[in-house]
Design a protein around this motif. Structure first.
Motif, PDB file in Angstrom:
ATOM      1  N   ILE A 390      96.703  80.245 115.597  1.00 20.95           N
ATOM      2  CA  ILE A 390      98.032  80.285 116.190  1.00 20.95           C
ATOM      3  C   ILE A 390      98.403  78.873 116.635  1.00 20.95           C
ATOM      4  N   ALA A 391      99.596  78.411 116.257  1.00 22.50           N
ATOM      5  CA  ALA A 391     100.081  77.109 116.728  1.00 22.50           C
ATOM      6  C   ALA A 391     100.674  77.271 118.121  1.00 22.50           C
ATOM      7  N   HIS A 392     100.427  76.291 118.976  1.00 25.27           N
ATOM      8  CA  HIS A 392     101.030  76.346 120.300  1.00 25.27           C
ATOM      9  C   HIS A 392     102.553  76.315 120.185  1.00 25.27           C
ATOM     10  N   LYS A 393     103.236  76.879 121.161  1.00 26.52           N
ATOM     11  CA  LYS A 393     104.688  77.020 121.072  1.00 26.52           C
ATOM     12  C   LYS A 393     105.410  75.674 121.001  1.00 26.52           C
ATOM     13  N   GLY A 394     104.853  74.653 121.592  1.00 26.04           N
ATOM     14  CA  GLY A 394     105.542  73.364 121.605  1.00 26.04           C
ATOM     15  C   GLY A 394     105.054  72.388 120.553  1.00 26.04           C
ATOM     16  N   GLU A 395     104.124  72.818 119.667  1.00 23.72           N
ATOM     17  CA  GLU A 395     103.533  71.873 118.722  1.00 23.72           C
ATOM     18  C   GLU A 395     103.058  72.596 117.466  1.00 23.72           C
ATOM     19  N   SER A 396     103.239  71.955 116.322  1.00 23.69           N
ATOM     20  CA  SER A 396     102.754  72.536 115.071  1.00 23.69           C
ATOM     21  C   SER A 396     101.235  72.373 114.979  1.00 23.69           C
ATOM     22  N   LEU A 397     100.644  73.016 113.972  1.00 25.16           N
ATOM     23  CA  LEU A 397      99.194  72.960 113.770  1.00 25.16           C
ATOM     24  C   LEU A 397      98.921  72.732 112.288  1.00 25.16           C
ATOM     25  N   GLU A 398      98.202  71.653 111.969  1.00 19.24           N
ATOM     26  CA  GLU A 398      97.846  71.337 110.583  1.00 19.24           C
ATOM     27  C   GLU A 398      96.333  71.318 110.454  1.00 19.24           C
ATOM     28  N   LEU A 399      95.809  72.065 109.492  1.00 19.50           N
ATOM     29  CA  LEU A 399      94.370  72.198 109.291  1.00 19.50           C
ATOM     30  C   LEU A 399      93.992  71.803 107.879  1.00 19.50           C
ATOM     31  N   LEU A 400      92.855  71.136 107.747  1.00 20.53           N
ATOM     32  CA  LEU A 400      92.229  70.910 106.445  1.00 20.53           C
ATOM     33  C   LEU A 400      90.876  71.593 106.495  1.00 20.53           C
ATOM     34  N   GLY A 401      90.487  72.241 105.403  1.00 20.55           N
ATOM     35  CA  GLY A 401      89.226  72.951 105.465  1.00 20.55           C
ATOM     36  C   GLY A 401      88.496  73.025 104.147  1.00 20.55           C
ATOM     37  N   PHE A 402      87.237  73.427 104.232  1.00 18.97           N
ATOM     38  CA  PHE A 402      86.363  73.592 103.074  1.00 18.97           C
ATOM     39  C   PHE A 402      85.716  74.967 103.141  1.00 18.97           C
ATOM     40  N   THR A 403      85.431  75.555 101.980  1.00 20.83           N
ATOM     41  CA  THR A 403      84.767  76.847 101.921  1.00 20.83           C
ATOM     42  C   THR A 403      83.494  76.730 101.098  1.00 20.83           C
ATOM     43  N   THR A 404      82.586  77.671 101.301  1.00 22.17           N
ATOM     44  CA  THR A 404      81.302  77.630 100.594  1.00 22.17           C
ATOM     45  C   THR A 404      81.353  78.383  99.277  1.00 22.17           C
ATOM     46  N   SER A 405      82.534  78.482  98.683  1.00 22.56           N
ATOM     47  CA  SER A 405      82.685  79.099  97.369  1.00 22.56           C
ATOM     48  C   SER A 405      83.769  78.364  96.601  1.00 22.56           C
ATOM     49  N   ALA A 406      83.480  78.020  95.334  1.00 24.01           N
ATOM     50  CA  ALA A 406      84.471  77.381  94.473  1.00 24.01           C
ATOM     51  C   ALA A 406      85.082  78.380  93.502  1.00 24.01           C
ATOM     52  N   GLN A 407      84.752  79.665  93.662  1.00 23.71           N
ATOM     53  CA  GLN A 407      85.389  80.699  92.857  1.00 23.71           C
ATOM     54  C   GLN A 407      86.785  80.978  93.406  1.00 23.71           C
ATOM     55  N   ARG A 408      87.585  81.726  92.635  1.00 17.74           N
ATOM     56  CA  ARG A 408      88.906  82.106  93.132  1.00 17.74           C
ATOM     57  C   ARG A 408      88.696  82.965  94.375  1.00 17.74           C
ATOM     58  N   ASN A 409      88.959  82.371  95.510  1.00 21.13           N
ATOM     59  CA  ASN A 409      88.524  82.935  96.769  1.00 21.13           C
ATOM     60  C   ASN A 409      89.680  82.867  97.760  1.00 21.13           C
ATOM     61  N   ARG A 410      90.289  83.986  98.043  1.00 23.79           N
ATOM     62  CA  ARG A 410      91.403  84.021  98.989  1.00 23.79           C
ATOM     63  C   ARG A 410      91.071  84.991 100.119  1.00 23.79           C
ATOM     64  N   PRO A 411      91.312  84.599 101.358  1.00 21.87           N
ATOM     65  CA  PRO A 411      91.094  85.527 102.461  1.00 21.87           C
ATOM     66  C   PRO A 411      91.940  86.785 102.295  1.00 21.87           C
ATOM     67  N   VAL A 412      91.409  87.909 102.726  1.00 17.40           N
ATOM     68  CA  VAL A 412      92.107  89.189 102.659  1.00 17.40           C
ATOM     69  C   VAL A 412      92.953  89.337 103.918  1.00 17.40           C
ATOM     70  N   VAL A 413      94.266  89.427 103.742  1.00 13.90           N
ATOM     71  CA  VAL A 413      95.183  89.558 104.880  1.00 13.90           C
ATOM     72  C   VAL A 413      95.148  90.997 105.377  1.00 13.90           C
ATOM     73  N   LEU A 414      94.933  91.169 106.680  1.00 10.18           N
ATOM     74  CA  LEU A 414      94.751  92.501 107.244  1.00 10.18           C
ATOM     75  C   LEU A 414      96.055  93.127 107.703  1.00 10.18           C
ATOM     76  N   VAL A 415      96.994  92.321 108.221  1.00 12.21           N
ATOM     77  CA  VAL A 415      98.220  92.835 108.833  1.00 12.21           C
ATOM     78  C   VAL A 415      99.408  92.050 108.310  1.00 12.21           C
ATOM     79  N   GLY A 416     100.556  92.714 108.112  1.00 15.97           N
ATOM     80  CA  GLY A 416     101.770  92.050 107.653  1.00 15.97           C
ATOM     81  C   GLY A 416     102.411  92.802 106.514  1.00 15.97           C
TER      82      GLY A 416
END
Length: 456
Positions: A390-416
């Motif tokens: 969650i980004a704070h209300k007064g500021e954006s949030l930018e993330l860079l990340g790495f995962t331990t899989s190079a396969q087609r790997n997308r997180p499963v969205v639970l809600v929305g």
């Protein structure tokens, strides 16, 4: 039943339905969590300052608790600086945050010196076992790099081990006995003294300003074939000395000392340069891999609240060999990533800009971590652990990340609007919650946004 209470129950049910792959966390941490919640359980707090000079700085973040562990390295290089030649027994996936870099390394496939220009947003993989250097030749711009590093499992060290070819205190060569170096280089002790005492600064050095760094500037000014020829001359000298050593061994002179002389160099040459040293004029039939610019890639998802883009081995072929994926996401002020879970891989994230909050659940639904994050913080999400940012209300949030899989790997969205609960909506889901079909339909249909959501 209120919608917030129902959502909490829903997360508990989904969490309980997820397979547990990190039993060690569950056995040790869940027992403690009820009495004394560790609000920073998955923040990576262990770090090592690998380099710190006037020319630049490198910090490595690591966590010994993670079975599928990566190490996250942040490197800052001042204008006109060089990270000296090193041999890394670990796969290194680099992302250029800002600035431009000249990367040179020995390509393992065709045994030539590969040189490539990296720009902001570029992703590049340096294979394990490669000798390389990084130069910032810009006169007015810093270079910032974030790397995901998969360390070798050989020595069991907390932080990956680098073998520095150049430098003084850090050089992997300077520790050999003088007689070994004299034989390997085929030069006098006096010449060696100048070679190994000239560079006094450490891992990251200036390209201008002193006699000690002049040789690095001259090296970078050479043409590709001339650079490789210098390195190969070292190899050739080593091979010639091995021939002499073999003759001496046959005559029985100082057999033990001769083995000490040849073995380290033979291992180094075979690892870095291969069994055969090809002629520099030999036609190269295989081009080295190009970089992949993450900033130019169309986001996998984007709406008015933010975006997310991920790259795996299907988009950038070199990642297939490493088993590392990379992602980049941006949340506008006050927005949030929908609760989700990654069933295939552990994820690592570092805050590039802004600030916010991350919450992680154990697979049984209990709270594992709920903490604020700000620029420079590193955290990890074990596979099968539900989480959201969650980004704070007064500021954006930018993330860079790495995962331990190079396969087609997308997180499963639970809600929305596009999520597990929306797809599962029906009488069975209503029964599992003990509510009517009308009530469950209202709950799962109330959110019209997908993946990146506004917060109340």
């Amino acid at each position: 039943m209120g919608s917030s209470t129902t959502l909490l129950v829903l997360l508990f049910v989904l969490g309980n339905g997820v397979a547990v792959t990190m039993g060690r966390f569950l056995r040790t941490e869940v027992e403690v969590i009820e009495e004394d919640l560790d609000e920073e359980l998955f923040l990576v707090k262990e770090s090592k300052l690998v380099a710190n000079t006037s020319a630049g700085k490198m910090v490595v973040f690591y966590d010994r608790r993670v079975p599928e562990r990566l190490q996250i390295a942040t490197t800052t290089m001042e204008p006109r600086s060089l990270m000296i030649h090193r041999f890394l027994a670990a796969t290194n996936v680099m992302y250029v945050v800002s600035g431009e870099a000249n990367l040179g390394y020995i390509d393992q496939n065709n045994q030539r010196l590969t040189q490539i220009r990296l720009r902001e947003g570029d992703v590049y993989q340096i294979p394990a076992g490669s000798a390389f250097y990084i130069a910032n030749e810009e006169s007015d711009q810093k270079l910032e790099i974030i790397s995901g590093i998969e360390p070798s499992q050989g020595l069991g060290d907390d932080v990956f081990q680098s073998f520095y070819i150049g430098g003084r205190a850090n050089s992997g060569l300077s520790g050999f006995k003088k007689e070994i170096l004299e034989a390997a280089f085929n030069v006098s002790q006096e010449e060696l003294g100048t070679f190994f005492t000239g560079q006094k600064m450490g891992v990251i050095v200036p390209l201008q300003g002193s006699h000690a760094t002049g040789k690095w500037s001259k090296f970078l000014e050479l043409k590709e074939e001339e650079k490789l020829q210098q390195l190969r001359e070292m190899v050739q000298q080593g091979q010639e000395n091995e021939e002499v050593e073999k003759e001496d061994e046959e005559s029985g002179d100082d057999e033990e000392e001769q083995q000490q002389t040849s073995l380290p160099w033979r291992m180094l040459f075979k690892s870095v340069f291969g069994e055969e040293i090809k002629n520099t004029r030999e036609k190269i039939t295989e081009d080295p891999p190009r970089s992949y610019n993450l900033n130019k890639r169309k986001p996998d998802f984007e709406n008015k609240y933010g975006w997310r883009v991920a790259v795996d081995g299907s988009q950038y072929h070199p990642l297939k060999s490493s088993g590392i994926g990379i992602y980049h996401e941006y949340l506008s002020a006050g927005s949030m990533m929908a609760p989700r879970v990654n069933p295939m891989a552990t994820e690592y994230g570092i805050v590039v800009n802004g600030s916010g909050r991350v919450q992680v659940l154990f697979p049984n639904g209990s709270n594992a971590m709920d903490t604020n994050i700000t620029k420079g913080d590193v955290f990890f999400i074990p596979s099968n652990f539900p989480y959201c940012e969650i980004a704070h209300k007064g500021e954006s949030l930018e993330l860079l990340g790495f995962t331990t899989s190079a396969q087609r790997n997308r997180p499963v969205v639970l809600v929305g609007a596009r999520s597990v609960v929306r797809t599962m909506e029906g009488p069975e889901l209503a029964t599992s919650f003990g509510v009517s079909k009308e009530e469950i339909k209202h709950l799962v249909s109330a959110q019209h946004e997908s993946v990146i959501l506004p917060t109340p």
